[in-house]
Design an enzyme around this catalytic site. Structure first.
Site, mmCIF file in Angstrom:
data_model
loop_
_atom_site.group_PDB
_atom_site.id
_atom_site.type_symbol
_atom_site.label_atom_id
_atom_site.label_comp_id
_atom_site.label_asym_id
_atom_site.label_seq_id
_atom_site.Cartn_x
_atom_site.Cartn_y
_atom_site.Cartn_z
ATOM 1 N N HIS A 51 0.806 -1.221 0.000
ATOM 2 C CA HIS A 51 0.000 0.000 0.000
ATOM 3 C C HIS A 51 0.846 1.281 0.000
ATOM 4 O O HIS A 51 0.296 2.375 0.029
ATOM 5 C CB HIS A 51 -0.920 0.030 1.231
ATOM 6 C CG HIS A 51 -2.065 -0.936 1.149
ATOM 7 N ND1 HIS A 51 -1.920 -2.267 1.481
ATOM 8 C CD2 HIS A 51 -3.352 -0.775 0.764
ATOM 9 C CE1 HIS A 51 -3.084 -2.876 1.321
ATOM 10 N NE2 HIS A 51 -3.971 -2.002 0.885
ATOM 11 N N ALA A 52 2.162 1.148 -0.047
ATOM 12 C CA ALA A 52 3.039 2.331 -0.027
ATOM 13 C C ALA A 52 2.775 3.265 -1.197
ATOM 14 O O ALA A 52 3.051 4.462 -1.123
ATOM 15 C CB ALA A 52 4.503 1.910 -0.017
#
Length: 117
Positions: A51-52
């Site tokens: 999810h970065a």
């Protein structure tokens, strides 16, 4: 331990943005986004996994880039102007992205190779 207000992007060679749910919190801080934008402008390695990508989206640096991420944010990545690939690691210039923890071996190697450049 430092806060983002205390650090300067000029003092760092790279940034690795963590995955999980932390990026949803990190992207809410203008200092974080400014740091990522400065690293991008300087073409310093930027690593992102899972999810970065949310942080890179909020920093507005993905237009025209090839990336991967957890499939759950594929639409977010493409809506930010990136081309999303379903592969363990994608390298586009100084941005190294990966999907999820099982992809760590090729991701870590690609990020280490980018640092070695």
């Amino acid at each position: 331990e430092y806060s983002f207000e205390e650090i300067n992007a000029d003092d760092y060679d790279a940034i690795l943005v963590p995955g999980g749910w932390a990026p949803d919190k990190l992207r809410r801080y203008p200092e974080v986004l400014d740091f990522v934008r400065k690293m991008d402008a300087a073409k310093k390695p930027i690593g992102q996994i899972c999810h970065a990508g949310w942080v890179l989206i909020s920093a507005n640096i993905l237009q025209g880039k090839n990336v991967t991420s957890t499939p759950g944010i594929k639409d977010d990545m493409t809506n930010a102007g990136a081309t999303w690939h379903d592969e363990p690691v994608t390298v586009d210039g100084h941005i190294v992205s990966s999907r999820r923890p099982p992809d760590l071996p090729p991701y870590v190697k690609a990020f280490a190779d980018k640092l070695a450049e």
